[in-house]
Design a protein around this motif. Structure first.
Motif, PDB file in Angstrom:
ATOM      1  N   ARG A 174      31.647  -9.415 118.201  1.00  0.00           N
ATOM      2  CA  ARG A 174      30.654  -8.514 118.077  1.00  0.00           C
ATOM      3  C   ARG A 174      29.556  -8.485 117.093  1.00  0.00           C
ATOM      4  NH1 ARG A 174      32.790  -3.709 114.347  1.00  0.00           N
ATOM      5  NH2 ARG A 174      33.725  -4.537 112.710  1.00  0.00           N
ATOM      6  N   ILE A 175      28.073  -7.827 117.489  1.00  0.00           N
ATOM      7  CA  ILE A 175      26.893  -8.362 116.083  1.00  0.00           C
ATOM      8  C   ILE A 175      27.067  -6.834 115.288  1.00  0.00           C
ATOM      9  CG2 ILE A 175      25.169  -8.584 116.018  1.00  0.00           C
ATOM     10  CD1 ILE A 175      25.294 -10.061 118.577  1.00  0.00           C
ATOM     11  N   ILE A 176      26.785  -7.023 114.309  1.00  0.00           N
ATOM     12  CA  ILE A 176      25.999  -5.675 113.835  1.00  0.00           C
ATOM     13  C   ILE A 176      25.081  -5.792 113.323  1.00  0.00           C
ATOM     14  CG2 ILE A 176      27.324  -4.122 111.344  1.00  0.00           C
ATOM     15  CD1 ILE A 176      29.905  -5.013 111.893  1.00  0.00           C
ATOM     16  N   LEU A 177      23.916  -4.796 113.885  1.00  0.00           N
ATOM     17  CA  LEU A 177      22.825  -4.252 112.750  1.00  0.00           C
ATOM     18  C   LEU A 177      22.984  -3.654 111.468  1.00  0.00           C
ATOM     19  CD1 LEU A 177      21.433  -5.268 116.510  1.00  0.00           C
ATOM     20  CD2 LEU A 177      21.004  -7.003 114.404  1.00  0.00           C
ATOM     21  N   THR A 178      22.362  -3.880 110.778  1.00  0.00           N
ATOM     22  CA  THR A 178      21.553  -2.742 109.727  1.00  0.00           C
ATOM     23  C   THR A 178      20.449  -2.308 109.705  1.00  0.00           C
ATOM     24  OG1 THR A 178      23.957  -3.081 107.887  1.00  0.00           O
ATOM     25  CG2 THR A 178      22.247  -1.577 107.465  1.00  0.00           C
ATOM     26  N   PHE A 179      20.028  -0.687 109.477  1.00  0.00           N
ATOM     27  CA  PHE A 179      18.259  -0.879 109.546  1.00  0.00           C
ATOM     28  C   PHE A 179      18.344  -0.105 108.165  1.00  0.00           C
ATOM     29  CE2 PHE A 179      19.786  -1.002 114.498  1.00  0.00           C
ATOM     30  CZ  PHE A 179      18.824  -0.851 114.956  1.00  0.00           C
ATOM     31  N   ASP A 180      16.817  -0.040 108.202  1.00  0.00           N
ATOM     32  CA  ASP A 180      16.419   0.690 107.117  1.00  0.00           C
ATOM     33  C   ASP A 180      16.463   2.386 106.967  1.00  0.00           C
ATOM     34  OD1 ASP A 180      14.232   1.240 109.099  1.00  0.00           O
ATOM     35  OD2 ASP A 180      12.663   0.593 107.892  1.00  0.00           O
ATOM     36  N   GLN A 181      16.524   2.379 108.502  1.00  0.00           N
ATOM     37  CA  GLN A 181      16.861   4.433 108.275  1.00  0.00           C
ATOM     38  C   GLN A 181      17.570   4.729 109.720  1.00  0.00           C
ATOM     39  OE1 GLN A 181      13.229   5.740 110.399  1.00  0.00           O
ATOM     40  NE2 GLN A 181      12.343   4.019 110.347  1.00  0.00           N
ATOM     41  N   THR A 182      18.050   5.910 109.857  1.00  0.00           N
ATOM     42  CA  THR A 182      18.749   6.538 110.642  1.00  0.00           C
ATOM     43  C   THR A 182      18.253   6.365 111.908  1.00  0.00           C
ATOM     44  OG1 THR A 182      18.349   8.640 110.252  1.00  0.00           O
ATOM     45  CG2 THR A 182      20.312   7.796 109.448  1.00  0.00           C
ATOM     46  N   VAL A 183      19.355   5.813 112.630  1.00  0.00           N
ATOM     47  CA  VAL A 183      18.569   5.348 114.063  1.00  0.00           C
ATOM     48  C   VAL A 183      20.157   6.101 115.148  1.00  0.00           C
ATOM     49  CG1 VAL A 183      17.688   3.631 113.694  1.00  0.00           C
ATOM     50  CG2 VAL A 183      20.056   3.078 114.962  1.00  0.00           C
ATOM     51  N   SER A 184      19.482   6.913 116.550  1.00  0.00           N
ATOM     52  CA  SER A 184      20.129   6.969 117.802  1.00  0.00           C
ATOM     53  C   SER A 184      19.132   6.814 119.016  1.00  0.00           C
ATOM     54  CB  SER A 184      20.978   8.881 117.586  1.00  0.00           C
ATOM     55  OG  SER A 184      21.588   8.355 118.623  1.00  0.00           O
ATOM     56  N   ASN A 185      20.231   7.440 120.007  1.00  0.00           N
ATOM     57  CA  ASN A 185      19.686   7.997 121.553  1.00  0.00           C
ATOM     58  C   ASN A 185      18.755   8.374 121.069  1.00  0.00           C
ATOM     59  OD1 ASN A 185      22.705   8.713 121.594  1.00  0.00           O
ATOM     60  ND2 ASN A 185      22.164   9.335 123.028  1.00  0.00           N
ATOM     61  N   VAL A 186      18.246   8.229 122.406  1.00  0.00           N
ATOM     62  CA  VAL A 186      17.598   9.635 123.170  1.00  0.00           C
ATOM     63  C   VAL A 186      18.144  10.930 123.098  1.00  0.00           C
ATOM     64  CG1 VAL A 186      15.823  11.145 124.450  1.00  0.00           C
ATOM     65  CG2 VAL A 186      15.370   8.519 123.581  1.00  0.00           C
ATOM     66  N   ASP A 187      18.413  12.233 123.063  1.00  0.00           N
ATOM     67  CA  ASP A 187      19.311  13.857 122.709  1.00  0.00           C
ATOM     68  C   ASP A 187      18.895  14.286 124.621  1.00  0.00           C
ATOM     69  OD1 ASP A 187      21.170  15.316 122.392  1.00  0.00           O
ATOM     70  OD2 ASP A 187      19.426  16.548 121.102  1.00  0.00           O
TER      71      ASP A 187
ATOM     72  N   ASN B  55      17.057   3.901 124.338  1.00  0.00           N
ATOM     73  CA  ASN B  55      16.480   4.858 124.892  1.00  0.00           C
ATOM     74  C   ASN B  55      17.261   4.718 122.698  1.00  0.00           C
ATOM     75  OD1 ASN B  55      19.581   4.576 124.748  1.00  0.00           O
ATOM     76  ND2 ASN B  55      19.524   6.459 125.737  1.00  0.00           N
ATOM     77  N   ILE B  56      17.195   4.270 122.337  1.00  0.00           N
ATOM     78  CA  ILE B  56      17.373   3.831 120.701  1.00  0.00           C
ATOM     79  C   ILE B  56      16.039   4.347 120.085  1.00  0.00           C
ATOM     80  CG2 ILE B  56      18.220   2.634 118.817  1.00  0.00           C
ATOM     81  CD1 ILE B  56      19.863   1.495 120.520  1.00  0.00           C
ATOM     82  N   GLN B  57      15.560   5.451 119.075  1.00  0.00           N
ATOM     83  CA  GLN B  57      14.825   5.792 118.693  1.00  0.00           C
ATOM     84  C   GLN B  57      15.003   6.314 116.913  1.00  0.00           C
ATOM     85  OE1 GLN B  57      13.336   8.954 120.971  1.00  0.00           O
ATOM     86  NE2 GLN B  57      14.904  10.396 120.159  1.00  0.00           N
ATOM     87  N   ASN B  58      14.019   6.380 116.030  1.00  0.00           N
ATOM     88  CA  ASN B  58      14.533   6.934 114.943  1.00  0.00           C
ATOM     89  C   ASN B  58      15.008   8.624 115.348  1.00  0.00           C
ATOM     90  OD1 ASN B  58      13.242   4.604 114.046  1.00  0.00           O
ATOM     91  ND2 ASN B  58      11.750   6.195 113.137  1.00  0.00           N
ATOM     92  N   THR B  59      15.983   8.911 114.140  1.00  0.00           N
ATOM     93  CA  THR B  59      16.293   9.568 114.184  1.00  0.00           C
ATOM     94  C   THR B  59      15.142  10.978 113.218  1.00  0.00           C
ATOM     95  OG1 THR B  59      18.131  10.042 112.159  1.00  0.00           O
ATOM     96  CG2 THR B  59      18.899   9.369 114.124  1.00  0.00           C
ATOM     97  N   ARG B  60      16.028  12.390 112.922  1.00  0.00           N
ATOM     98  CA  ARG B  60      14.933  13.328 111.862  1.00  0.00           C
ATOM     99  C   ARG B  60      14.012  14.261 113.830  1.00  0.00           C
ATOM    100  NH1 ARG B  60      12.416   9.986 107.342  1.00  0.00           N
ATOM    101  NH2 ARG B  60      13.637   8.821 106.758  1.00  0.00           N
TER     102      ARG B  60
END
Length: 622
Positions: free
Chosen positions: A474-487, A553-558
Motif C-alpha cells: 500500500r501507499i499512504i498519502l497525507t494531505f494538508d487538509q481533509t479530503v473525501s469523495n464527492v457526496d 471524484n476526490i475533493q476538499n471537504t467543508r
C-alpha cells in the motif's frame, strides 16, 4: 477607413452594432486602425473603460513630432511634448476606486479628443485559448445569465486576434471574421456590461467579473485576450524562449527555424495550382460547372513565421499592444493545443509556463501580479473501470500535471499571488465543455479570498499532498487538509498505482484507520488516504486523475467543490509507460505496442476481478 479622420471614424464605428456585423460579408470589415496621422490615443483608452485603482495611471498615444499635448484626467492636468517619433505619455498619481464617471481630455495643437463615462476600479486580463474565449451564449444556463447581465459598473474589452514576429504597439478596433463561427465579432471596444454585450463575452470571464464585482462593490474591467487554438509558446516572448537552456524548448525553436528555412513561396504556389487543376479536372469529368469564386491561385500562403502559434507570435500581437497598462491580475485557461507532442511537449510546457507568467508580470509592470491558473478541460471518451488503464495514455494529463506543478513551485517559493483550480470534473461530451460558469466561480473564489479580504469566508486552495509512504502492498498519502469523495454515493475514485513495471491500475482508496473508538468503530484520519490494488503487490508510485476525461471524484471537504489536482509521484515518460520488453533490446515500443499492452492490463484486471467475484459467490453459496 484608414484615411478617415479620427473623430469621424469614432462616430461611424459607434453606430455599427454587433448584430449588424453578423450580417456583413466576410470581406466587409469595418476597421478603426491601430495607428493614425496626427493626435490620437492608444486604443486602451476609450469611453466606458475602467482604470486600475491604487496604481499610477499612465496614458499614452501619438501626435506630430514635438507637438504639445495636454491630458486632463477629471480635475488634474498633465502636459508633455511628443517625441521625434510622435509618441507621448503622461502619468497621473494613483487614485482609489470610484463609481462616479470621470472624463479624459487630450488636447493637441488643433484637435481635442474627449473620453467619458470612465470608472476607476480593478482591471483583470482574461487569457488562454478557446475554452476561455467560449462565449456565454453557448454554455449551459448562459441565456439566464445574459438576460440578467445588466451591470453598469462592469466594463468589457475583447481584443482582436493578432500575431506577429515583432511586438505591436496598438490594436485595431474592428469587426473581425471568425472562420470557426462563420461570422464577425466586434473587437477592440470598451463596452458597458449589458445583455447585448455579454452574450459574446467569455463565459468564464463574465462569471469571474460578476462575482468579483458583487462581492467587492467596486467597478471591474475585463480585457479578453484569449484566442482559440493557441499554445503556451505563442504567448511567451520569443526573447524569453531564446534565452532558456531547456532542451525541449531548444528543440521546439529549432523545428520552427527549420520550417521557416524550408518555406518556398514559389513551391507553395505550385502546390496550390496543382490542387486547383486537379479539382477543375474532376469537375469537368463530372460534367459540372466551375464555381465563379474558384480562381487559379496566384499568391503564396503565409509562411510558418506568420502562423499564430509561431513562438512569441500571440504575445507580440495581443499582449505587447497592451503592455504598460496597470491591471489587478490575470486568469489563464489553456493547454489543449499543447497535447499533441507527447512527453517532449509536456516537458516543454513545464519549462515554459512559469517563464510565461514571469514575462506577463513584467509586461504589466508588477512582479507580484495575481495570476490564476485554470487547468486543462476534459475531452474525449470518459475513463471508466473498463478502459481505465488504456485511457491513462494521454498527453493531456501530463499538461494538467505541469500546470499544477507550476502552481506548486511558485507557491512553495513564496509567491502569494498565484492561484489554481482544476476543471477536469466539469465534463461534457466534447473539448468545449459547456459547463463554464462553475469554472469562473472557482477562480473567482481564489481572487476574492486572496485579493479582496474574504480569506476567512472562502476556501480555494486544493488539498496538497504533504507526505507519501510506501508500506508493503500500500501507499499512504497525507494531505494538508481533509479530503473525501464527492457526496454522490460513490466510493473514492481517481488514484492509480504501479510498481517498477509501470503498469498502473486503479486503486482502492480508503481513509487511514488509526484505531477504535469506545464503541469499537474505526477512527479514520480524514487527511490520510490508503491506496491498494490486488494487481500491484509492491506499489512504488501513484497518479491521480490521469486521463483526458478522468474518473476521479476526490475533493476538499467543508461542503466544497474544489477538486484534487491532477498529479503524480513518478517521472516516467508517456512513451515508456508501461515498460515493454522485446527480445530485441534495441527495439522501441510503438504507440500500437503501448496500446496493446495497456488493453491487456485492463483485460487482466477484469479477469482477476471476475475470478474474485466467483470465488466470493461460491463461498457465500457454501
Amino acid at each position: 477607413m484608414k484615411n478617415i479622420p479620427i473623430l469621424f471614424s469614432l462616430i461611424s464605428f459607434s453606430v455599427i452594432t454587433s448584430s449588424h456585423a453578423q450580417k456583413m460579408s466576410r470581406a466587409d470589415v469595418v476597421e478603426f486602425p491601430a495607428h493614425q496621422n496626427g493626435l490620437h490615443i492608444h486604443h486602451l483608452f476609450q469611453s466606458n473603460m475602467v482604470l486600475q485603482r491604487d496604481q499610477p495611471i499612465a496614458i499614452w498615444g501619438w501626435a506630430s513630432a514635438n507637438e504639445t499635448v495636454t491630458v486632463t484626467l477629471d480635475d488634474a492636468d498633465q502636459k508633455t511634448s511628443a517625441s521625434k517619433d510622435g509618441s507621448w505619455k503622461v502619468t497621473f498619481p494613483a487614485r482609489p476606486a470610484n463609481t462616479k464617471p470621470i472624463e479624459i481630455k487630450i488636447q493637441g495643437k488643433t484637435k481635442i479628443l474627449t473620453l467619458n463615462n470612465i470608472l476607476i476600479g480593478d482591471v483583470w486580463i482574461l487569457a488562454g485559448q478557446s475554452n476561455m474565449e467560449f462565449e456565454l451564449s453557448k454554455v449551459e444556463n448562459g441565456k439566464l445569465e445574459i438576460v440578467s447581465s445588466n451591470y453598469p459598473e462592469i466594463r468589457i474589452l475583447s481584443l482582436p486576434h493578432d500575431e506577429g514576429t515583432k511586438a505591436k504597439q496598438n490594436f485595431a478596433r474592428l469587426h473581425q471574421w471568425s472562420d470557426w463561427s462563420s461570422r464577425h465579432f466586434r473587437k477592440g471596444d470598451w463596452d458597458v456590461c449589458t445583455p447585448e454585450i455579454t452574450k459574446e463575452l467569455s463565459a468564464i470571464g463574465y462569471t469571474f467579473a460578476r462575482r468579483i464585482h458583487m462581492a467587492s462593490r467596486i467597478p471591474i474591467g475585463v480585457i479578453d485576450t484569449s484566442r482559440g487554438g493557441t499554445t503556451v509558446e505563442t504567448w511567451t516572448p520569443k526573447s524569453v524562449l531564446n534565452s532558456m537552456k531547456s532542451a525541449p524548448v531548444k528543440n521546439l525553436l529549432a523545428t520552427w527555424d527549420q520550417k521557416v528555412a524550408d518555406y518556398d513561396p514559389k513551391a507553395d504556389i505550385a502546390i496550390q495550382v496543382k490542387r486547383y487543376e486537379s479539382k477543375v479536372a474532376k469537375l469537368k469529368k463530372q460534367g459540372k460547372d466551375i464555381p465563379s469564386n474558384m480562381k487559379k491561385p496566384t499568391k503564396a500562403r503565409p509562411g510558418p513565421d506568420k502562423n499564430h502559434n509561431y513562438p512569441g507570435s500571440c504575445y507580440n500581437g495581443m499582449i505587447a499592444p497592451i503592455a504598460g497598462i496597470r491591471v489587478k491580475g490575470a486568469i489563464f485557461h489553456q493547454g489543449f493545443n499543447n497535447c499533441f507532442s507527447g512527453t517532449e511537449g509536456a516537458k516543454m510546457y513545464d519549462d515554459v509556463f512559469p517563464e510565461m507568467i514571469k514575462a506577463w508580470r513584467k509586461a504589466f509592470q508588477d512582479p507580484e501580479m495575481p495570476f490564476g491558473i485554470l487547468s486543462l478541460c476534459t475531452a474525449g471518451t470518459a475513463q471508466t473501470s473498463e478502459n481505465y488503464t488504456q485511457l491513462m495514455h494521454d498527453t493531456g494529463a501530463y499538461i494538467r500535471a505541469a500546470q499544477y506543478e507550476t502552481f506548486l513551485e511558485l507557491l512553495n517559493a513564496g509567491d502569494e499571488n498565484i492561484g489554481f483550480t482544476s476543471t477536469y470534473d466539469l465534463r461534457r461530451r466534447w473539448y468545449h465543455p459547456q459547463l463554464k460558469m462553475p469554472a469562473g466561480e472557482r477562480i473567482a473564489r481564489w481572487a476574492l479570498a486572496t485579493e479582496y479580504g474574504f480569506s476567512k469566508d472562502l476556501h480555494w486552495k486544493p488539498a496538497t499532498i504533504k507526505e507519501m509512504k510506501t508500506q508493503g502492498d500500500r501507499i499512504i498519502l497525507t494531505f494538508d487538509q481533509t479530503v473525501s469523495n464527492v457526496d454522490n454515493g460513490h466510493v473514492m475514485e481517481g488514484f492509480a498505482i504501479a510498481g517498477d513495471d509501470r503498469k498502473f491500475h486503479p486503486a482502492t482508496i480508503t481513509h487511514l484507520v488509526t484505531g477504535k473508538d469506545n464503541r469499537k468503530r474505526d477512527i479514520k484520519d480524514q487527511k490520510s488516504l490508503v491506496l491498494t490494488s490486488p494487481m500491484v503487490s509492491q506499489p512504488k508510485h501513484y497518479r491521480y486523475a490521469w486521463a483526458r476525461n478522468p474518473m476521479a471524484n476526490i475533493q476538499n471537504t467543508r461542503n466544497s467543490d474544489i477538486p484534487l489536482a491532477t498529479q503524480r509521484s513518478d517521472d516516467w515518460d508517456l512513451e515508456e509507460t508501461p515498460l515493454i520488453k522485446f527480445e530485441d533490446a534495441d527495439k522501441v515500443p510503438s504507440k500500437r505496442d503501448i496500446q496493446k499492452a495497456l488493453k491487456a492490463e485492463d483485460l487482466r484486471r477484469h479477469i482477476q476481478q471476475a475470478k474474485a467475484l466467483l470465488k466470493e459467490h461460491d463461498h457465500t453459496k457454501n
